[in-house]
Design a protein around this motif. Structure first.
Motif, mmCIF file in Angstrom:
data_model
loop_
_atom_site.group_PDB
_atom_site.id
_atom_site.type_symbol
_atom_site.label_atom_id
_atom_site.label_comp_id
_atom_site.label_asym_id
_atom_site.label_seq_id
_atom_site.Cartn_x
_atom_site.Cartn_y
_atom_site.Cartn_z
ATOM 1 N N GLN A 103 -1.988 -6.447 -0.056
ATOM 2 C CA GLN A 103 -1.036 -5.485 -0.593
ATOM 3 C C GLN A 103 -0.997 -5.564 -2.114
ATOM 4 O OE1 GLN A 103 0.527 -3.119 1.028
ATOM 5 N NE2 GLN A 103 1.529 -2.365 -0.827
ATOM 6 N N ALA A 104 -0.981 -6.793 -2.644
ATOM 7 C CA ALA A 104 -0.988 -6.961 -4.098
ATOM 8 C C ALA A 104 -2.285 -6.421 -4.704
ATOM 9 C CB ALA A 104 -0.822 -8.442 -4.446
ATOM 10 N N ASP A 119 -1.698 -10.770 -0.010
ATOM 11 C CA ASP A 119 -2.713 -10.654 -1.061
ATOM 12 C C ASP A 119 -3.356 -9.278 -1.050
ATOM 13 O OD1 ASP A 119 -2.183 -13.193 -1.837
ATOM 14 O OD2 ASP A 119 -3.984 -14.111 -0.975
ATOM 15 N N GLU A 161 -2.097 -2.577 -4.780
ATOM 16 C CA GLU A 161 -1.153 -2.109 -5.802
ATOM 17 C C GLU A 161 -1.759 -2.230 -7.200
ATOM 18 O OE1 GLU A 161 2.367 -4.376 -5.201
ATOM 19 O OE2 GLU A 161 2.942 -3.311 -3.352
ATOM 20 N N GLU A 162 -2.429 -3.353 -7.459
ATOM 21 C CA GLU A 162 -3.051 -3.543 -8.770
ATOM 22 C C GLU A 162 -4.197 -2.558 -8.968
ATOM 23 O OE1 GLU A 162 -3.820 -5.271 -12.559
ATOM 24 O OE2 GLU A 162 -2.078 -5.111 -11.211
#
Length: 245
Positions: free
Chosen positions: A108-109, A106, A112-113
């Protein structure tokens, strides 16, 4: 984000977090950058910003709390969080890894977002957005921490003698607006005799003893699950009884 690093550096030098300053200063910090022109695109940009993921223990606590609440709806959060902490301590590393891996994925996501959104902004928009984000962080940080502490079952702070009297008598003063009722209760408190106030002072002393006992047990639990950041900065001594004061 040079602006945020600079501001938080100043706050760190002062020895206070943004939430501390916000709590101390109230409305003075609600809009610290009110003099700055904020474009209309801010609301839509900020609404698209992802929320930070829950840590592995908070995720586990939230899942288990819902289960325990369903099984024991009348149980206190402090009692449930103690059981959850014991479950977490006894959880095999292989099962803990599931929650830790979920947090890492989560996170990492989330990063990135966050990067994707920031790459779409111009340099001037990034500076302005940093200012707006800081304003919102100062306002929300204390609220978020309060919700987390509630989830983790932190004991409520002790009430003063006046607060106990207020909670007892406010509902009884049914006439007029809340402001008038508050004024009535305040006048009633002033008119109490010393012996009548003594009853509430004694209740307040007992509530302090309750608080220090519960907070010590709660902090021991937080230490066991690695949440030293939630402990009080300075250990407070056990309050003296009223007779000793």
């Amino acid at each position: 984000m040079p602006l945020l690093r600079g501001v938080w550096g100043v706050l760190s030098a002062l020895g206070k977090s943004g939430a501390d300053l916000c709590a101390d200063c109230g409305s003075r910090l609600r809009s610290p950058f009110r003099f700055v022109y904020i474009p209309r695109w801010f609301s839509s940009t900020l609404s698209r910003y992802p929320k930070k993921p829950m840590t592995s223990y908070v995720r586990f606590s939230k899942e288990q709390l819902a289960i325990f609440k369903a099984q024991s709806p009348d149980a206190r959060n402090s009692e449930l969080i103690k059981k959850i902490a014991e479950l977490w301590r006894g959880l095999p590393d292989s099962e803990k890894k599931i929650y830790e891996d979920a947090y890492k994925a989560d996170w990492q996501a989330y990063k990135e977002e966050l990067n994707r959104i920031q790459e779409q902004l111009t340099p001037s928009q990034r500076v302005s957005l940093e200012r707006e984000m800081l304003q919102k962080r100062l306002k929300k940080k204390a609220i978020i921490k309060k919700r987390e502490l509630t989830l983790l079952g932190k004991p409520k702070r002790p009430r003063s003698a006046y607060n106990i009297f207020m909670s007892e008598c406010f509902q009884e003063a049914k006439d007029g607006t809340s402001q008038l009722r508050l004024k009535t209760v305040n006048e009633n408190w002033k008119n109490l005799s010393s012996s009548q106030k003594q009853v509430y002072i004694k209740l307040a002393e007992e509530d302090k003893v309750r608080y220090y006992k519960e907070i010590k047990s709660w902090e021991d639990q937080m230490l066991e699950v690695g949440r030293e950041d939630l402990l009080r900065r300075k250990a407070k001594s056990q309050p003296k009884s009223f007779e000793e004061c």
